[in-house]
Design a protein around this motif. Structure first.
Motif, PDB file in Angstrom:
ATOM      1  N   SER A  86       0.863  -1.181   0.000  1.00 14.08           N
ATOM      2  CA  SER A  86       0.000   0.000   0.000  1.00 14.08           C
ATOM      3  C   SER A  86       0.900   1.232   0.000  1.00 14.08           C
ATOM      4  O   SER A  86       2.016   1.204   0.518  1.00 14.08           O
ATOM      5  N   HIS A  87       0.410   2.302  -0.620  1.00  8.13           N
ATOM      6  CA  HIS A  87       1.191   3.535  -0.663  1.00  8.13           C
ATOM      7  C   HIS A  87       0.270   4.728  -0.760  1.00  8.13           C
ATOM      8  O   HIS A  87      -0.929   4.609  -1.051  1.00  8.13           O
ATOM      9  N   GLY A  88       0.847   5.899  -0.504  1.00 11.37           N
ATOM     10  CA  GLY A  88       0.090   7.137  -0.596  1.00 11.37           C
ATOM     11  C   GLY A  88       0.573   7.998  -1.743  1.00 11.37           C
ATOM     12  O   GLY A  88       1.001   7.481  -2.784  1.00 11.37           O
ATOM     13  N   HIS A  89       0.575   9.335  -1.520  1.00  8.59           N
ATOM     14  CA  HIS A  89       0.863  10.244  -2.633  1.00  8.59           C
ATOM     15  C   HIS A  89       1.747  11.417  -2.209  1.00  8.59           C
ATOM     16  O   HIS A  89       1.781  12.433  -2.902  1.00  8.59           O
ATOM     17  N   LYS A  90       2.476  11.264  -1.129  1.00  9.91           N
ATOM     18  CA  LYS A  90       3.329  12.356  -0.661  1.00  9.91           C
ATOM     19  C   LYS A  90       4.799  11.981  -0.819  1.00  9.91           C
ATOM     20  O   LYS A  90       5.157  10.812  -0.821  1.00  9.91           O
ATOM     21  N   ASN A  91       5.643  13.007  -0.910  1.00  3.69           N
ATOM     22  CA  ASN A  91       7.073  12.787  -1.096  1.00  3.69           C
ATOM     23  C   ASN A  91       7.842  12.988   0.206  1.00  3.69           C
ATOM     24  O   ASN A  91       7.538  13.891   0.988  1.00  3.69           O
ATOM     25  N   MET A  92       8.837  12.132   0.396  1.00  5.15           N
ATOM     26  CA  MET A  92       9.818  12.318   1.456  1.00  5.15           C
ATOM     27  C   MET A  92      11.186  12.455   0.793  1.00  5.15           C
ATOM     28  O   MET A  92      11.400  11.998  -0.332  1.00  5.15           O
ATOM     29  N   TYR A  93      12.131  13.076   1.517  1.00  3.18           N
ATOM     30  CA  TYR A  93      13.467  13.311   0.966  1.00  3.18           C
ATOM     31  C   TYR A  93      14.501  12.757   1.931  1.00  3.18           C
ATOM     32  O   TYR A  93      14.437  13.014   3.138  1.00  3.18           O
ATOM     33  N   MET A  94      15.450  12.016   1.402  1.00  2.47           N
ATOM     34  CA  MET A  94      16.419  11.335   2.263  1.00  2.47           C
ATOM     35  C   MET A  94      17.490  12.291   2.738  1.00  2.47           C
ATOM     36  O   MET A  94      18.060  13.060   1.956  1.00  2.47           O
ATOM     37  N   SER A  95      17.751  12.220   4.017  1.00  2.00           N
ATOM     38  CA  SER A  95      18.806  13.030   4.610  1.00  2.00           C
ATOM     39  C   SER A  95      20.153  12.682   3.980  1.00  2.00           C
ATOM     40  O   SER A  95      20.403  11.531   3.591  1.00  2.00           O
ATOM     41  N   GLY A  96      21.026  13.668   3.903  1.00  2.00           N
ATOM     42  CA  GLY A  96      22.353  13.434   3.350  1.00  2.00           C
ATOM     43  C   GLY A  96      23.191  12.503   4.196  1.00  2.00           C
ATOM     44  O   GLY A  96      24.139  11.872   3.687  1.00  2.00           O
ATOM     45  N   ASP A  97      22.894  12.392   5.474  1.00  4.60           N
ATOM     46  CA  ASP A  97      23.617  11.456   6.335  1.00  4.60           C
ATOM     47  C   ASP A  97      22.686  10.333   6.812  1.00  4.60           C
ATOM     48  O   ASP A  97      22.703   9.927   7.972  1.00  4.60           O
ATOM     49  N   PHE A  98      21.876   9.846   5.886  1.00  2.90           N
ATOM     50  CA  PHE A  98      20.928   8.766   6.164  1.00  2.90           C
ATOM     51  C   PHE A  98      21.668   7.566   6.745  1.00  2.90           C
ATOM     52  O   PHE A  98      22.588   7.025   6.138  1.00  2.90           O
ATOM     53  N   LYS A  99      21.273   7.122   7.919  1.00  2.00           N
ATOM     54  CA  LYS A  99      21.950   6.026   8.608  1.00  2.00           C
ATOM     55  C   LYS A  99      20.910   5.022   9.101  1.00  2.00           C
ATOM     56  O   LYS A  99      19.707   5.279   9.057  1.00  2.00           O
ATOM     57  N   PHE A 100      21.402   3.889   9.579  1.00  2.00           N
ATOM     58  CA  PHE A 100      20.475   2.912  10.149  1.00  2.00           C
ATOM     59  C   PHE A 100      20.766   2.713  11.621  1.00  2.00           C
ATOM     60  O   PHE A 100      21.900   2.884  12.093  1.00  2.00           O
ATOM     61  N   SER A 101      19.708   2.356  12.346  1.00  2.00           N
ATOM     62  CA  SER A 101      19.819   1.979  13.754  1.00  2.00           C
ATOM     63  C   SER A 101      19.164   0.623  13.928  1.00  2.00           C
ATOM     64  O   SER A 101      18.529   0.102  13.014  1.00  2.00           O
ATOM     65  N   SER A 102      19.316   0.040  15.095  1.00  2.00           N
ATOM     66  CA  SER A 102      18.766  -1.301  15.321  1.00  2.00           C
ATOM     67  C   SER A 102      18.085  -1.385  16.685  1.00  2.00           C
ATOM     68  O   SER A 102      18.268  -2.347  17.422  1.00  2.00           O
ATOM     69  N   HIS A 103      17.305  -0.377  17.008  1.00  2.00           N
ATOM     70  CA  HIS A 103      16.575  -0.383  18.286  1.00  2.00           C
ATOM     71  C   HIS A 103      15.530  -1.495  18.276  1.00  2.00           C
ATOM     72  O   HIS A 103      14.694  -1.572  17.383  1.00  2.00           O
TER      73      HIS A 103
END
Length: 531
Positions: free
Chosen positions: A40-57
């Motif tokens: 499922s999806h919508g119709h809005k845009n998101m923009y990825m941060s230049g320092d996009f990182k991952f966490s594992s909480h």
């Protein structure tokens, strides 16, 4: 009901349908290959941060081997491979910036074996503050699949020159239809450098194939080092067209980090004349070089040595023992072999059975389960070990007969899933159904999956990828996506497949145009998406 009330009801139903459409979107809008289990999806845009990182909480997975960390680094590289990302994300409202990715993996072990849980759930929010995408998976291998899906959702924005995630919010739940989704490569007919094999592995991961069937040796050449019998690779084309066992271990490790098992094959007793270049006694005679000499106990000692060396490197549950296209005339026309047959009181066809079953016992002793080509089942099916998986390639009804006999099956019928058949178009690959005429649930489970086969007679480094793709991707969706989500009309998926083919091109994979036959080239100037 009055006319006014009826119109109110109709309007309400249409409005509800409109709202559902906003939430769920249209399948045609989902440019993901293979198509996930649920989207499922919508119709809005998101923009990825230049320092996009991952966490594992909340994750139970320690990633001691670094499999997910490496996978995340590759994900970031894929996002940057097509264009230089040099825009400034800070000009957007903070609520529209995707800060990072939280990954929850529920099991700590990362052993890659047949049947490992590959499911995942991926969610990307609508604008909110702070905004994190989320992956939940039972294993790290499901999480790697989620990264592949996320990489296909993301795209470069040419106005802002940053990576955007359109059509948020996204919620994707996904899992494979079959546990075995293979691609065969053949390094005997033409040598493929390690770098090319790694490129093939990368491209497999993009389409969620999970077994590289390595047809290492054949009649033409024996390129692999076997420490127990070092003269075997005298059968290589040249000194430089060889693989060391360290090379093989590197290929296995490289594949494992991408969630791909390596199924190694030795094809015996036929397809093996290259073995005798280093050890001529493996031939029935110099003039009649295959099948391998069944009368010589040294033949089985060599096979035992090969499988012993294999076990140190090829950790997959299965080993492929071939067994196809065995012409036993050499055994009959070679004097000492003919005498042995008479002494044993068996015919050539019985000797063929004797050879296959003896090699199966050797492989079982090394802890492997077995894969054999379908001729072994066609000739003496009830004699095969119950741990045998029958690899269909000839008959259209073989899978049906195999599962009725209680054995497992892999489908690779050559008329639809052989990539060296250049006149077989992607539509035929897509529509080829492994469970044709198999309706009993218990029997369907015995079809463990399928495999597309890239036999190497006419492919080398110059054309292997364009011969594999995008037709292998068509089969990959058949093996991954639920049956009820697959298209009966291939025109419904042509645009999405073309999008995936262009994505492969952007990632450096020389996939042929969707409109081409086999490994064709563009017929005229046009957009990648229209070829």
């Amino acid at each position: 009901m009055g006319r006014f009330s009826l119109w109110v009801l109709v309007f309400a139903l249409v409005f509800v349908e409109f709202l559902v459409g906003i939430r769920c979107g249209n399948v045609e809008d989902v440019k993901v290959w293979p198509l996930p289990y649920s989207v499922s999806h919508g119709h809005k845009n998101m923009y990825m941060s230049g320092d996009f990182k991952f966490s594992s909480h909340g994750s139970k997975y320690s990633d001691a081997s670094g499999i997910f960390k490496d996978g995340f680094s590759r994900f970031i590289e894929l996002l940057n491979v097509s264009h230089v990302v040099d825009g400034n994300v800070s000009k957007y409202d903070n609520s529209s910036i995707l800060v990072g990715l939280n990954v929850v993996i529920l099991t700590d072990h990362d052993e890659l074996q047949y049947g490992v849980d590959e499911s995942y759930r991926l969610s990307v929010p609508s604008p909110e503050k702070p905004a994190y995408a989320q992956i939940e998976a039972q294993t790290v291998y499901g999480a790697l699949h989620a990264l592949q899906t996320l990489s296909q959702i993301c795209q470069f924005n040419f106005t802002s020159r940053i990576i955007e995630v359109p059509m948020t919010p996204w919620t994707i739940s996904d899992k494979p239809r079959f546990p075995f989704r293979g691609l065969l490569i053949d390094t005997s007919r033409h040598y493929q450098p390690v770098s090319v094999i790694k490129s093939v592995i990368d491209s497999m991961a993009y389409s969620k194939l999970n077994v590289l069937h390595w047809h290492i040796v054949d009649t033409q050449s024996f390129p692999l080092e076997i420490p127990s019998y070092p003269k075997l690779w005298d059968g290589a084309y040249s000194d430089s067209e060889r693989y060391t066992m360290t090379d093989a271990a590197e290929i296995v490790s490289y594949a494992r980090k991408r969630g791909i098992n390596v199924l190694a094959e030795i094809d015996v007793p036929g397809h093996a004349s290259s073995w005798g270049v280093g050890y001529p006694s493996l031939w029935p005679s110099n003039d009649c070089q295959q099948p391998l000499d069944i009368s010589n106990e040294f033949t089985f000692k060599v096979i035992d040595g090969i499988l012993s060396d294999f076990r140190k490197v090829f950790k997959f549950k299965f080993v492929h023992l071939g067994g196809d296209e065995v012409n036993t005339s050499c055994w009959k026309t070679t004097s000492h072999v003919s005498k042995w047959l008479k002494k044993q009181g068996i015919s050539e066809s019985e000797a063929y059975q004797y050879f296959v079953l003896k090699v199966q016992k050797i492989a079982l002793a090394h802890g492997y389960e077995l894969v054999n080509w379908e001729e072994t089942f066609n000739n003496f099916g009830e004699k095969l070990n119950q741990k045998t998986v029958v690899h269909n390639w000839l008959g259209s009804s073989v899978a049906e007969n195999v599962v009725k006999a209680g054995l497992r099956c892999i489908v690779s019928n050559q008329d639809k899933w052989y990539l060296d058949h250049l006149d077989t178009q992607w539509q035929q690959f897509y529509l080829n159904e492994p469970l044709t005429h198999i309706t009993e649930s218990s029997q369907q489970k015995l079809v463990i999956g399928g495999e597309v086969c890239m036999w190497g007679e006419t492919v080398d480094t110059s054309d292997i990828q364009e011969t594999i793709w995008p037709r292998a991707a068509a089969a990959a969706e058949r093996m991954w996506t639920p049956y009820d989500k697959l298209a009966n009309d291939t025109t419904r998926v042509t645009g999405r497949l073309a999008h995936f083919r262009c994505l492969l091109n952007q990632r450096g994979i020389a996939a042929a145009p969707v409109a081409a036959d086999g490994r064709g080239t563009p017929s005229e100037p046009d957009s990648c998406f229209k070829q």
